[in-house]
Design a protein around this motif. Structure first.
Motif, PDB file in Angstrom:
ATOM      1  N   LYS A  74      86.494 -33.340 117.438  1.00 26.17           N
ATOM      2  CA  LYS A  74      85.280 -33.100 116.660  1.00 26.17           C
ATOM      3  C   LYS A  74      85.531 -32.109 115.516  1.00 26.17           C
ATOM      4  O   LYS A  74      85.076 -32.321 114.388  1.00 26.17           O
ATOM      5  N   LEU A  75      86.289 -31.057 115.789  1.00 27.31           N
ATOM      6  CA  LEU A  75      86.512 -30.018 114.783  1.00 27.31           C
ATOM      7  C   LEU A  75      87.461 -30.462 113.679  1.00 27.31           C
ATOM      8  O   LEU A  75      87.247 -30.181 112.502  1.00 27.31           O
ATOM      9  N   ALA A  76      88.543 -31.151 114.072  1.00 25.44           N
ATOM     10  CA  ALA A  76      89.612 -31.453 113.116  1.00 25.44           C
ATOM     11  C   ALA A  76      89.715 -32.926 112.755  1.00 25.44           C
ATOM     12  O   ALA A  76      90.522 -33.292 111.904  1.00 25.44           O
ATOM     13  N   GLY A  77      88.913 -33.762 113.417  1.00 25.62           N
ATOM     14  CA  GLY A  77      89.046 -35.197 113.180  1.00 25.62           C
ATOM     15  C   GLY A  77      90.326 -35.754 113.754  1.00 25.62           C
ATOM     16  O   GLY A  77      90.804 -36.807 113.325  1.00 25.62           O
ATOM     17  N   HIS A 139      89.247 -20.249 113.100  1.00 25.75           N
ATOM     18  CA  HIS A 139      89.793 -21.234 112.160  1.00 25.75           C
ATOM     19  C   HIS A 139      88.714 -22.174 111.637  1.00 25.75           C
ATOM     20  O   HIS A 139      88.683 -22.479 110.444  1.00 25.75           O
ATOM     21  N   TYR A 140      87.849 -22.622 112.533  1.00 24.97           N
ATOM     22  CA  TYR A 140      86.850 -23.611 112.139  1.00 24.97           C
ATOM     23  C   TYR A 140      85.479 -23.014 111.861  1.00 24.97           C
ATOM     24  O   TYR A 140      84.587 -23.707 111.371  1.00 24.97           O
ATOM     25  N   GLY A 141      85.326 -21.750 112.181  1.00 20.14           N
ATOM     26  CA  GLY A 141      84.068 -21.088 111.875  1.00 20.14           C
ATOM     27  C   GLY A 141      83.062 -21.232 112.990  1.00 20.14           C
ATOM     28  O   GLY A 141      82.832 -22.312 113.510  1.00 20.14           O
ATOM     29  N   ILE A 142      82.490 -20.119 113.379  1.00 20.03           N
ATOM     30  CA  ILE A 142      81.467 -20.106 114.411  1.00 20.03           C
ATOM     31  C   ILE A 142      80.228 -19.458 113.791  1.00 20.03           C
ATOM     32  O   ILE A 142      80.346 -18.425 113.106  1.00 20.03           O
ATOM     33  N   PRO A 143      79.048 -20.059 113.940  1.00 19.66           N
ATOM     34  CA  PRO A 143      77.852 -19.543 113.249  1.00 19.66           C
ATOM     35  C   PRO A 143      77.545 -18.091 113.558  1.00 19.66           C
ATOM     36  O   PRO A 143      77.098 -17.346 112.687  1.00 19.66           O
ATOM     37  N   ARG A 144      77.786 -17.677 114.777  1.00 20.52           N
ATOM     38  CA  ARG A 144      77.472 -16.301 115.158  1.00 20.52           C
ATOM     39  C   ARG A 144      78.760 -15.467 115.188  1.00 20.52           C
ATOM     40  O   ARG A 144      79.827 -15.976 115.484  1.00 20.52           O
ATOM     41  N   ARG A 145      78.636 -14.197 114.869  1.00 26.38           N
ATOM     42  CA  ARG A 145      79.802 -13.320 114.868  1.00 26.38           C
ATOM     43  C   ARG A 145      80.180 -12.947 116.293  1.00 26.38           C
ATOM     44  O   ARG A 145      79.326 -12.550 117.085  1.00 26.38           O
ATOM     45  N   LEU A 146      81.455 -13.060 116.601  1.00 25.26           N
ATOM     46  CA  LEU A 146      81.943 -12.721 117.932  1.00 25.26           C
ATOM     47  C   LEU A 146      81.987 -11.205 118.105  1.00 25.26           C
ATOM     48  O   LEU A 146      82.097 -10.463 117.125  1.00 25.26           O
ATOM     49  N   PRO A 147      81.921 -10.713 119.344  1.00 29.62           N
ATOM     50  CA  PRO A 147      82.052  -9.269 119.582  1.00 29.62           C
ATOM     51  C   PRO A 147      83.417  -8.771 119.105  1.00 29.62           C
ATOM     52  O   PRO A 147      84.431  -9.432 119.300  1.00 29.62           O
TER      53      PRO A 147
END
Length: 287
Positions: A74-77, A139-147
């Motif tokens: 899903k992320l990279a095709g 690498h692919y981006g996550i909508p929320r910032r990780l701790p």
């Protein structure tokens, strides 16, 4: 938050097999570690919503490679050949090997930068699972910032002598900066972004021009290309073109001219990217 202790293998092995590592109980109960795990789990579930996949326990649900396979597709095709659900341990590890090879390729990591392996993911070792997912999320981006600055205390046991020491495993760094850098990269659109969006009908003409340029360069050493996607995927032509463009010789022993194995292709591509970076080409242009 749901306790982490369920379904988690607290003990893992290093790549050499010389050490056994056990996550401390304090770290398993650490609110920062639990918050990180929860955010990564929610991110995976968001990405895989259309596939009707729901992850309830990171270590347990990722251990056979099935969810990771769906995630990287899903992320990279990417296309993973192992589609069927693996039942035996051997088939699960075979699937995991293929999936992790794909992930490592798309993350562009080399051996020294890999903090996970087939055995530790299959054995549900928390630290390896978190390292892998944090790398994917960055690498692919996550909508929320990780701790930020999440650490895990690990008891490391030397197998030969049974000596023990406590070490600290850094899982995340300055995630606010990582999140900002990703957002900035997303905003930097180049001519190819515009081409894909506004004039896809002209894409073949651009490919033809690029291939003509590549063939002009490669013809100097009696090489050529006929498919711009396929003929650069193993890194050979990239390395050769960088050496021709910059006017230096790349020793034959430093890369494989006829790579067959995945590791050899990855080494070639990594070398080419390093040469491009040394030449002053901004990394965001080609990654």
């Amino acid at each position: 938050l749901r306790p982490l202790t369920s379904g988690i293998m607290e003990t893992g092995m290093d790549e050499s097999g010389d050490y056994k590592r056990q996550v401390s109980n304090e770290s398993l109960k650490d609110p920062q570690v639990q918050a990180l795990s929860q955010q990564l789990k929610e991110w995976i579930n968001d990405v895989l919503t259309d596939d009707h996949i729901v992850v309830k326990n990171l270590c347990e649900d990722l251990s056979d490679g099935q969810v990771l396979s769906a995630l990287i597709e899903k992320l990279a095709g990417a296309k993973i050949e192992h589609k069927e659900v693996a039942q035996s341990i051997a088939s699960q590890k075979a699937k995991l090997t293929e999936v992790l090879n794909q992930i490592n390729y798309h993350l562009q990591v080399v051996d020294d930068g890999i903090k996970w392996n087939v055995d530790n993911i299959h054995n549900k070792y928390l630290i390896s699972v978190l390292h892998l997912l944090v790398a994917l999320a960055r690498h692919y981006g996550i909508p929320r910032r990780l701790p930020s600055f999440v650490k895990i205390q690990v008891l490391q046991i030397t197998k030969a002598t049974q000596q023990t020491e406590t070490i600290t495993e850094q899982i995340t760094g300055d995630e606010e900066r990582e999140h900002y850098n990703f957002a900035a990269r997303q905003q930097e659109r180049d001519v190819f972004d515009t081409l894909f969006d506004s004039a896809p009908d002209k894409l073949n003409a651009v490919k033809g021009s690029l291939m003509a340029f590549a063939n002009k360069q490669l013809s100097q050493i009696n090489r050529g290309c006929s498919n711009i996607e396929e003929d650069f995927s193993n890194g050979v032509n990239l390395v050769v073109m960088m050496s021709l463009a910059e006017g230096y010789y790349v020793p034959m022993y430093s890369f494989s001219m006829e790579p067959e194995a995945y590791d050899h292709k990855l080494h070639n591509v990594t070398l080419a990217l390093n040469l491009m970076q040394e030449a002053g080409i901004p990394r965001q242009v080609y990654c």
